[in-house]
Design an enzyme around this catalytic site. Structure first.
Site, PDB file in Angstrom:
ATOM      1  N   TRP A 101     -27.452  -8.290  44.610  1.00  0.00           N
ATOM      2  CA  TRP A 101     -27.976  -7.636  45.803  1.00  0.00           C
ATOM      3  C   TRP A 101     -27.495  -9.373  46.859  1.00  0.00           C
ATOM      4  O   TRP A 101     -28.373  -9.518  46.592  1.00  0.00           O
ATOM      5  CB  TRP A 101     -28.758  -6.713  46.414  1.00  0.00           C
ATOM      6  CG  TRP A 101     -29.082  -6.230  47.841  1.00  0.00           C
ATOM      7  CD1 TRP A 101     -29.146  -7.473  48.543  1.00  0.00           C
ATOM      8  CD2 TRP A 101     -28.392  -5.911  48.795  1.00  0.00           C
ATOM      9  NE1 TRP A 101     -29.867  -7.249  49.659  1.00  0.00           N
ATOM     10  CE2 TRP A 101     -29.069  -5.724  50.067  1.00  0.00           C
ATOM     11  CE3 TRP A 101     -27.654  -4.549  48.403  1.00  0.00           C
ATOM     12  CZ2 TRP A 101     -28.665  -4.922  50.619  1.00  0.00           C
ATOM     13  CZ3 TRP A 101     -27.384  -3.938  49.921  1.00  0.00           C
ATOM     14  CH2 TRP A 101     -27.598  -4.246  50.786  1.00  0.00           C
ATOM     15  N   MET A 102     -27.100  -8.970  47.219  1.00  0.00           N
ATOM     16  CA  MET A 102     -27.352  -9.797  48.946  1.00  0.00           C
ATOM     17  C   MET A 102     -26.964  -9.431  50.667  1.00  0.00           C
ATOM     18  O   MET A 102     -26.473  -8.164  50.050  1.00  0.00           O
ATOM     19  CB  MET A 102     -26.415 -10.864  48.571  1.00  0.00           C
ATOM     20  CG  MET A 102     -25.490 -11.812  49.973  1.00  0.00           C
ATOM     21  SD  MET A 102     -23.987 -12.552  50.711  1.00  0.00           S
ATOM     22  CE  MET A 102     -24.269 -14.120  49.200  1.00  0.00           C
ATOM     23  N   ASN A 103     -28.052  -9.610  50.787  1.00  0.00           N
ATOM     24  CA  ASN A 103     -27.967  -9.678  52.690  1.00  0.00           C
ATOM     25  C   ASN A 103     -28.171 -11.264  53.291  1.00  0.00           C
ATOM     26  O   ASN A 103     -27.751 -12.084  52.758  1.00  0.00           O
ATOM     27  CB  ASN A 103     -29.119  -8.564  53.342  1.00  0.00           C
ATOM     28  CG  ASN A 103     -30.296  -8.887  52.921  1.00  0.00           C
ATOM     29  OD1 ASN A 103     -30.738  -8.274  51.524  1.00  0.00           O
ATOM     30  ND2 ASN A 103     -30.827  -8.897  53.959  1.00  0.00           N
ATOM     31  N   ASP A 104     -28.763 -11.178  54.517  1.00  0.00           N
ATOM     32  CA  ASP A 104     -29.262 -12.368  55.646  1.00  0.00           C
ATOM     33  C   ASP A 104     -28.533 -13.369  54.606  1.00  0.00           C
ATOM     34  O   ASP A 104     -29.431 -13.694  53.579  1.00  0.00           O
ATOM     35  CB  ASP A 104     -30.604 -12.141  56.144  1.00  0.00           C
ATOM     36  CG  ASP A 104     -30.819 -10.767  56.621  1.00  0.00           C
ATOM     37  OD1 ASP A 104     -30.189  -9.859  56.513  1.00  0.00           O
ATOM     38  OD2 ASP A 104     -32.395 -11.164  57.189  1.00  0.00           O
ATOM     39  N   TRP A 153     -30.702  -3.347  47.790  1.00  0.00           N
ATOM     40  CA  TRP A 153     -31.721  -4.166  48.073  1.00  0.00           C
ATOM     41  C   TRP A 153     -33.006  -3.765  47.598  1.00  0.00           C
ATOM     42  O   TRP A 153     -33.307  -2.260  46.637  1.00  0.00           O
ATOM     43  CB  TRP A 153     -32.141  -3.402  49.326  1.00  0.00           C
ATOM     44  CG  TRP A 153     -33.347  -4.452  50.250  1.00  0.00           C
ATOM     45  CD1 TRP A 153     -32.855  -5.792  50.785  1.00  0.00           C
ATOM     46  CD2 TRP A 153     -34.206  -4.414  49.931  1.00  0.00           C
ATOM     47  NE1 TRP A 153     -33.898  -6.178  51.282  1.00  0.00           N
ATOM     48  CE2 TRP A 153     -34.702  -5.822  51.005  1.00  0.00           C
ATOM     49  CE3 TRP A 153     -35.517  -3.307  49.968  1.00  0.00           C
ATOM     50  CZ2 TRP A 153     -36.148  -5.602  51.291  1.00  0.00           C
ATOM     51  CZ3 TRP A 153     -36.771  -3.862  49.958  1.00  0.00           C
ATOM     52  CH2 TRP A 153     -37.159  -4.979  50.752  1.00  0.00           C
ATOM     53  N   PHE A 174     -38.640 -12.637  52.124  1.00  0.00           N
ATOM     54  CA  PHE A 174     -37.595 -12.553  53.020  1.00  0.00           C
ATOM     55  C   PHE A 174     -36.885 -13.444  53.773  1.00  0.00           C
ATOM     56  O   PHE A 174     -36.531 -15.523  53.780  1.00  0.00           O
ATOM     57  CB  PHE A 174     -38.389 -11.848  54.368  1.00  0.00           C
ATOM     58  CG  PHE A 174     -38.442 -10.381  54.032  1.00  0.00           C
ATOM     59  CD1 PHE A 174     -38.302 -10.230  52.573  1.00  0.00           C
ATOM     60  CD2 PHE A 174     -38.487  -8.825  54.930  1.00  0.00           C
ATOM     61  CE1 PHE A 174     -38.534  -8.199  52.471  1.00  0.00           C
ATOM     62  CE2 PHE A 174     -38.950  -7.923  55.197  1.00  0.00           C
ATOM     63  CZ  PHE A 174     -38.970  -7.629  52.951  1.00  0.00           C
ATOM     64  N   ARG A 208     -41.593 -12.027  61.335  1.00  0.00           N
ATOM     65  CA  ARG A 208     -40.835 -12.415  60.349  1.00  0.00           C
ATOM     66  C   ARG A 208     -39.255 -13.379  60.965  1.00  0.00           C
ATOM     67  O   ARG A 208     -39.013 -14.009  61.710  1.00  0.00           O
ATOM     68  CB  ARG A 208     -39.974 -11.470  59.112  1.00  0.00           C
ATOM     69  CG  ARG A 208     -39.508 -10.749  59.827  1.00  0.00           C
ATOM     70  CD  ARG A 208     -38.380  -9.150  58.705  1.00  0.00           C
ATOM     71  NE  ARG A 208     -37.941  -8.216  59.642  1.00  0.00           N
ATOM     72  CZ  ARG A 208     -38.179  -6.573  60.244  1.00  0.00           C
ATOM     73  NH1 ARG A 208     -39.603  -6.908  60.619  1.00  0.00           N
ATOM     74  NH2 ARG A 208     -38.007  -6.111  60.701  1.00  0.00           N
ATOM     75  N   ASP A 209     -38.585 -14.307  59.983  1.00  0.00           N
ATOM     76  CA  ASP A 209     -37.752 -14.467  59.760  1.00  0.00           C
ATOM     77  C   ASP A 209     -37.481 -16.205  60.873  1.00  0.00           C
ATOM     78  O   ASP A 209     -36.848 -16.241  61.141  1.00  0.00           O
ATOM     79  CB  ASP A 209     -36.250 -12.808  60.896  1.00  0.00           C
ATOM     80  CG  ASP A 209     -35.814 -12.562  59.623  1.00  0.00           C
ATOM     81  OD1 ASP A 209     -36.469 -12.192  58.202  1.00  0.00           O
ATOM     82  OD2 ASP A 209     -36.163 -11.317  60.521  1.00  0.00           O
ATOM     83  N   GLU A 231     -34.595  -8.692  65.069  1.00  0.00           N
ATOM     84  CA  GLU A 231     -34.805  -9.314  63.170  1.00  0.00           C
ATOM     85  C   GLU A 231     -34.381 -11.056  63.334  1.00  0.00           C
ATOM     86  O   GLU A 231     -32.895 -11.073  64.862  1.00  0.00           O
ATOM     87  CB  GLU A 231     -34.343  -8.798  61.898  1.00  0.00           C
ATOM     88  CG  GLU A 231     -34.760  -7.569  62.144  1.00  0.00           C
ATOM     89  CD  GLU A 231     -34.416  -6.969  61.320  1.00  0.00           C
ATOM     90  OE1 GLU A 231     -35.387  -6.433  60.279  1.00  0.00           O
ATOM     91  OE2 GLU A 231     -32.949  -6.358  60.917  1.00  0.00           O
TER      92      GLU A 231
HETATM   93  C1  FRU Z   1     -32.176  -8.453  58.244  1.00  0.00           C
HETATM   94  C2  FRU Z   1     -34.305  -7.975  57.133  1.00  0.00           C
HETATM   95  C3  FRU Z   1     -34.407  -9.428  57.787  1.00  0.00           C
HETATM   96  C4  FRU Z   1     -35.442  -9.118  56.692  1.00  0.00           C
HETATM   97  C5  FRU Z   1     -34.363  -8.990  55.404  1.00  0.00           C
HETATM   98  C6  FRU Z   1     -34.905  -8.832  54.071  1.00  0.00           C
HETATM   99  O1  FRU Z   1     -31.147  -7.537  57.762  1.00  0.00           O
HETATM  100  O2  FRU Z   1     -34.401  -6.943  57.949  1.00  0.00           O
HETATM  101  O3  FRU Z   1     -35.544  -9.097  59.150  1.00  0.00           O
HETATM  102  O4  FRU Z   1     -36.135 -10.690  56.269  1.00  0.00           O
HETATM  103  O5  FRU Z   1     -33.528  -8.600  55.751  1.00  0.00           O
HETATM  104  O6  FRU Z   1     -34.199  -8.266  53.339  1.00  0.00           O
END
Ligand code: FRU
Length: 494
Positions: free
Chosen positions: A35-38, A62, A97, A166-167, A222
């Site tokens: 899986w990949m996100n941000d 996730w 994160f 976060r972030d 975010e």
């Molecule tokens: C945004 C988010 C971030 C968090 C990350 C967790 O897509 O919810 O705020 O750091 O994904 O995977």
């Protein structure tokens, strides 16, 4: 190296060899495995662009967040590097994160990310504690800073949430001061962006609330990014729980661009305008980098939280990034164009000019799923504007995805309800665009599983994942009324 990181690196190496690469996006970065996100840590370091990403290598869904890693010289050919971070410390055991990166003056690469720990509450539920952490490395291996976390709940003024914190997006000003913006929630449950500063990138202090949501755009904000562009300051963020405002935003997790001015001594940010960043279905959490030649380049996660859970359990990989887009500001709006490097992939031009048609047509040689296509349309007769224009792609006898335009409403729509999806998830988005007397300029970039539509040289962009079988290569045009059209199409070859 911790066992968790070593395991992740071994797993991705052995699993990758069993995967078919043929069906992958070609020039969009996709999850190495799992899986990949941000996008995370998008930076230029030691002669290469580095892209890290939220990563769960063991599953296409996730899970405990690692950081995946890839590098590129042109933002289109990506090479995987081993996973950079695993959730292996007391202060990040439930996830590393999102965060960002920059080069330190001593030549090391600094990553700043959010460490997550879940604390159990007396009622049996769990609550995140989120704090900002640092790791330093050489472009492949990273060591977590022994004084982590560098920012935690104690650094926050009263009322700021310690669990939605976060972030961090970090940058360095010309005077040598480091800054970072971090997403947070005030006591009212809305969102806000906090500003912190540091003299060395390691020891941080709280400065101020840079921008407050006040319940205007969704709730928690975010993945912020904050930078100067064309004489303005731009705040990008991805709000959760948005409500639509006309055609400007849409429900769910959306994107927001605030353009304004900023006093660089007091860091007072004065908003002048707001807009969505992308008007399609799949675009979230974008991050920017300043290229060595001074371009501000943005890449987003080409997905949508509300639909990203709807895919088969046993897929070997899930998640891809958007095209890298060069940003500018024109007439108070954020403009996005694919980076010029994409021109270098163009091959086999097929071109038509002044094609006059009504109803449906196909044009010889206009087809494909990995293409760059420019379309200019106008009414054939000035006195009688057509009622609707559409281009259908990823098309076969059963399936297609369409982009359509109605000049009387000046509304463009992307619609993938016939793309082969069997789920009741969002398949359409509309956006109001600028059009004079029925003329419109479109650029469509397809890369096997996606479509990015740049309207009027990047005034609006609509992005969507299209998972139609790859045999569906057809493209056709439709007009209700008479249209005159120029089309030029290139294959994109790596
Ligand atoms: C945004 C988010 C971030 C968090 C990350 C967790 O897509 O919810 O705020 O750091 O994904 O995977």
């Amino acid at each position: 190296m911790s066992k968790a990181l070593r395991d992740a690196r071994e797993y991705e190496e052995t699993t990758e060899t069993k995967m078919k690469t043929k069906m992958r996006p070609a020039f969009h970065l996709s999850a190495r495995v799992g899986w990949m996100n941000d996008p995370n840590g998008f930076s230029f370091y030691n002669g290469e662009y580095h892209m890290f990403y939220q990563y769960h290598p063991y599953d296409a869904h996730w899970g405990p967040m690692h950081w995946g890693h890839a590098v590129s010289r042109d933002l289109l050919h990506w090479q995987n590097r081993p996973a950079a971070l695993a959730p292996d410390m007391d202060y990040d055991r439930d996830g590393c994160f999102s965060g960002s990166a920059l080069s330190l003056p001593d030549g090391r690469h600094l990553l700043m990310y959010t460490g997550v720990v879940q604390c159990s509450l007396p009622d049996g539920s769990y609550k995140d504690m989120q704090r900002q952490c640092i790791a330093v490395g050489d472009g492949t291996d990273y060591v977590k800073y022994e004084q982590n976390p560098v920012l935690d709940g104690q650094d926050l003024p009263a009322g700021c949430s310690k669990s939605d914190f976060r972030d961090p997006k970090i940058w360095k000003e010309k005077d040598g001061t480091y800054y970072c913006v971090v997403g947070n929630r005030p006591a009212d449950g809305s969102g806000q962006i906090l500003l912190f500063s540091s003299q060395d990138g390691f020891k941080w202090k709280y400065d101020k609330i840079l921008a407050a949501n006040n319940h205007r755009f969704g709730k928690m904000w975010e993945c912020p990014d904050f930078f100067k562009l064309d004489g303005k300051w731009v705040l990008l963020t991805s709000p959760q729980d948005m409500l639509p405002q006309g055609l400007e935003y849409h429900n769910g997790n959306g994107t927001l661009c605030l353009i304004g001015t900023c006093d660089e001594t007091t860091w007072d940010f004065t908003e002048e305008s707001d807009q969505a960043i992308d008007y399609g279905i799949d675009f979230y959490a974008p991050q920017t980098v300043l290229s060595p030649d001074g371009r501000r380049i943005m890449i987003g996660w080409m997905q949508n939280w509300d639909t990203s859970g709807v895919h088969p359990k046993n897929e070997p990989w899930f998640g891809q990034m958007s095209l890298p887009r060069e940003l500018s500001i024109e007439n108070g709006r954020l403009i996005q164009k694919p980076v010029w490097e994409l021109y270098d992939l163009r091959r086999n031009e097929i071109k038509y000019e002044n094609v006059e048609f009504t109803d449906a047509i196909r044009l010889d040689g206009i087809e494909g799923r990995r293409i760059d296509m420019e379309i200019n349309i106008r009414p054939r007769d000035k006195e009688s504007i057509y009622r609707k224009f559409a281009v259908r792609f990823a098309q076969d006898e059963q399936y297609h995805t369409a982009v359509s335009f109605r000049p009387y409403e000046s509304v463009i729509k992307i619609d993938r309800k016939f793309s082969g999806s069997r789920r009741a998830v969002i398949h359409q988005r509309r956006s109001r665009v600028n059009s004079k007397n029925g003329s419109l300029k479109l650029r469509l970039v397809l890369d096997r599983h996606s479509a990015e539509i740049f309207v009027n040289d990047g005034e609006h962009v609509l992005t969507a994942v299209v998972s139609t079988r790859q045999e569906a290569q057809g493209i056709s045009f439709f007009a209700d009324g008479w249209v005159s059209m120029d089309v030029v199409k290139y294959e994109l070859v790596m």
